[in-house]
Design a protein around this motif. Structure first.
Motif, mmCIF file in Angstrom:
data_model
loop_
_atom_site.group_PDB
_atom_site.id
_atom_site.type_symbol
_atom_site.label_atom_id
_atom_site.label_comp_id
_atom_site.label_asym_id
_atom_site.label_seq_id
_atom_site.Cartn_x
_atom_site.Cartn_y
_atom_site.Cartn_z
ATOM 1 N N ARG A 89 0.879 -1.169 0.000
ATOM 2 C CA ARG A 89 0.000 0.000 0.000
ATOM 3 C C ARG A 89 0.912 1.213 0.000
ATOM 4 O O ARG A 89 1.859 1.294 0.791
ATOM 5 N N LEU A 90 0.670 2.150 -0.905
ATOM 6 C CA LEU A 90 1.490 3.352 -0.962
ATOM 7 C C LEU A 90 1.177 4.257 0.229
ATOM 8 O O LEU A 90 0.018 4.495 0.548
ATOM 9 N N LEU A 91 2.230 4.739 0.885
ATOM 10 C CA LEU A 91 2.084 5.629 2.041
ATOM 11 C C LEU A 91 2.360 7.077 1.677
ATOM 12 O O LEU A 91 1.811 7.992 2.286
ATOM 13 N N GLY A 92 3.250 7.288 0.706
ATOM 14 C CA GLY A 92 3.636 8.648 0.343
ATOM 15 C C GLY A 92 4.852 8.632 -0.552
ATOM 16 O O GLY A 92 5.228 7.596 -1.097
ATOM 17 N N VAL A 93 5.472 9.793 -0.676
ATOM 18 C CA VAL A 93 6.630 9.938 -1.566
ATOM 19 C C VAL A 93 7.574 11.002 -1.020
ATOM 20 O O VAL A 93 7.132 12.008 -0.467
ATOM 21 N N ARG A 106 15.082 14.332 -11.498
ATOM 22 C CA ARG A 106 14.179 13.964 -10.411
ATOM 23 C C ARG A 106 14.367 12.483 -10.143
ATOM 24 O O ARG A 106 14.470 11.681 -11.064
ATOM 25 N N ASN A 107 14.430 12.121 -8.875
ATOM 26 C CA ASN A 107 14.552 10.715 -8.496
ATOM 27 C C ASN A 107 13.782 10.501 -7.200
ATOM 28 O O ASN A 107 14.360 10.249 -6.148
ATOM 29 N N ASP A 108 12.453 10.621 -7.322
ATOM 30 C CA ASP A 108 11.581 10.480 -6.159
ATOM 31 C C ASP A 108 11.664 9.071 -5.596
ATOM 32 O O ASP A 108 11.917 8.107 -6.319
ATOM 33 N N ARG A 109 11.416 8.950 -4.293
ATOM 34 C CA ARG A 109 11.419 7.662 -3.612
ATOM 35 C C ARG A 109 10.027 7.436 -3.034
ATOM 36 O O ARG A 109 9.574 8.188 -2.169
ATOM 37 N N LEU A 110 9.362 6.428 -3.534
ATOM 38 C CA LEU A 110 8.043 6.093 -3.023
ATOM 39 C C LEU A 110 8.189 5.330 -1.716
ATOM 40 O O LEU A 110 9.184 4.633 -1.494
ATOM 41 N N PHE A 151 21.879 14.302 -3.237
ATOM 42 C CA PHE A 151 20.451 13.973 -3.136
ATOM 43 C C PHE A 151 19.788 15.094 -2.358
ATOM 44 O O PHE A 151 20.103 15.307 -1.183
ATOM 45 N N LYS A 152 18.913 15.820 -3.016
ATOM 46 C CA LYS A 152 18.262 16.971 -2.382
ATOM 47 C C LYS A 152 16.767 16.698 -2.253
ATOM 48 O O LYS A 152 16.080 16.487 -3.264
ATOM 49 N N VAL A 153 16.278 16.684 -1.017
ATOM 50 C CA VAL A 153 14.855 16.486 -0.774
ATOM 51 C C VAL A 153 14.119 17.780 -1.088
ATOM 52 O O VAL A 153 14.479 18.846 -0.593
ATOM 53 N N LEU A 154 13.090 17.671 -1.917
ATOM 54 C CA LEU A 154 12.285 18.825 -2.315
ATOM 55 C C LEU A 154 11.006 18.941 -1.496
ATOM 56 O O LEU A 154 10.352 19.963 -1.503
ATOM 57 N N GLY A 155 10.620 17.848 -0.852
ATOM 58 C CA GLY A 155 9.397 17.835 -0.053
ATOM 59 C C GLY A 155 8.834 16.425 0.023
ATOM 60 O O GLY A 155 9.444 15.475 -0.477
ATOM 61 N N PHE A 156 7.688 16.334 0.643
ATOM 62 C CA PHE A 156 7.056 15.038 0.835
ATOM 63 C C PHE A 156 5.632 15.099 0.321
ATOM 64 O O PHE A 156 4.985 16.130 0.395
ATOM 65 N N GLY A 157 5.154 13.980 -0.203
ATOM 66 C CA GLY A 157 3.797 13.914 -0.726
ATOM 67 C C GLY A 157 3.029 12.770 -0.089
ATOM 68 O O GLY A 157 3.611 11.805 0.398
ATOM 69 N N VAL A 158 1.729 12.881 -0.140
ATOM 70 C CA VAL A 158 0.841 11.877 0.449
ATOM 71 C C VAL A 158 0.642 10.695 -0.504
ATOM 72 O O VAL A 158 1.121 10.709 -1.641
ATOM 73 N N GLY A 160 -1.836 9.684 -2.287
ATOM 74 C CA GLY A 160 -2.452 10.005 -3.579
ATOM 75 C C GLY A 160 -1.430 10.515 -4.587
ATOM 76 O O GLY A 160 -1.500 10.188 -5.779
ATOM 77 N N LYS A 161 -0.486 11.301 -4.131
ATOM 78 C CA LYS A 161 0.576 11.805 -5.003
ATOM 79 C C LYS A 161 1.476 10.659 -5.443
ATOM 80 O O LYS A 161 1.914 10.593 -6.594
ATOM 81 N N ALA A 162 1.752 9.730 -4.531
ATOM 82 C CA ALA A 162 2.574 8.561 -4.869
ATOM 83 C C ALA A 162 1.897 7.729 -5.955
ATOM 84 O O ALA A 162 2.543 7.306 -6.922
ATOM 85 N N GLU A 163 0.592 7.521 -5.821
ATOM 86 C CA GLU A 163 -0.143 6.742 -6.834
ATOM 87 C C GLU A 163 -0.121 7.459 -8.185
ATOM 88 O O GLU A 163 0.024 6.830 -9.229
ATOM 89 N N GLN A 164 -0.221 8.776 -8.168
ATOM 90 C CA GLN A 164 -0.140 9.582 -9.395
ATOM 91 C C GLN A 164 1.216 9.371 -10.089
ATOM 92 O O GLN A 164 1.281 9.200 -11.306
#
Length: 176
Positions: A89-93, A106-110, A151-158, A160-164
């Motif tokens: 289950r996705l928790l965020g990103v 960009r190299n987001d981590r889910l 590696f620079k963190v730009l922010g965190f997403g919920v 729903g954003k991870a699923e997107q």
């Protein structure tokens, strides 16, 4: 017959993501899946004292901006086997940029939590707090720094954003 794990389904019918574990929690080795052979190989040995804080893997049939399958860290207490297929289950990103040799992508981590078919949901609940988020952020910053990357963190997403992002990764995979 060789199976390309990168081409498995992305979602199950309940909209959980399929995840292939590349590197177990607590590992000093960074493993990577090689689609040409269908096997996993050691990509890097981490410096003494450094280990993966959680299980790390990829979501099949997706592509990120870096050209690799989307990365996902599974937040749980126990290490999992290399090559293990699980539902999460996705928790965020963690939104992030990675810079190497002057090139930034960009190299987001889910972030996800293990789901299984037999355990009651109350046993699978994962509390994702500030401390765990700080561990993930610190690990990726340090891991990249020892590899000569930033590696620079730009922010965190919920969630729903991870699923997107997974949906976007699915469309990029089809264009490969």
């Amino acid at each position: 017959m060789k199976t390309n794990m990168e081409q498995l389904e992305t979602f199950d019918t309940a909209r959980n993501v399929n995840v292939i574990i590349e590197t177990p929690k607590g590992s000093h080795f960074k493993y990577v899946y090689t689609p040409e052979s269908g096997l996993f190989r050691i990509k890097r040995v981490l410096p003494p004292g450094m280990v993966f804080p959680f299980n790390f893997g990829f979501i099949p049939s997706t592509r990120g901006e870096d050209g690799d399958p989307l990365d996902v860290m599974i937040i749980n207490d126990e290490p999992m086997a290399v090559g293990c297929l699980l539902k999460a289950r996705l928790l965020g990103v963690v939104h992030a940029e990675q810079t190497e040799n002057g090139k930034t992508v960009r190299n987001d981590r889910l972030l996800g939590a293990l789901m299984d078919e037999e355990s009651p949901a109350k046993y699978l609940f994962v509390e994702f707090d500030e401390r765990k988020l700080a561990q993930v952020e610190f690990f990726f910053a340090t891991y990249n720094r020892v590899s000569g990357k930033e590696f620079k963190v730009l922010g965190f997403g919920v969630a729903g954003k991870a699923e997107q992002l997974v949906e976007q990764g699915k469309s990029k995979f089809g264009k490969k």
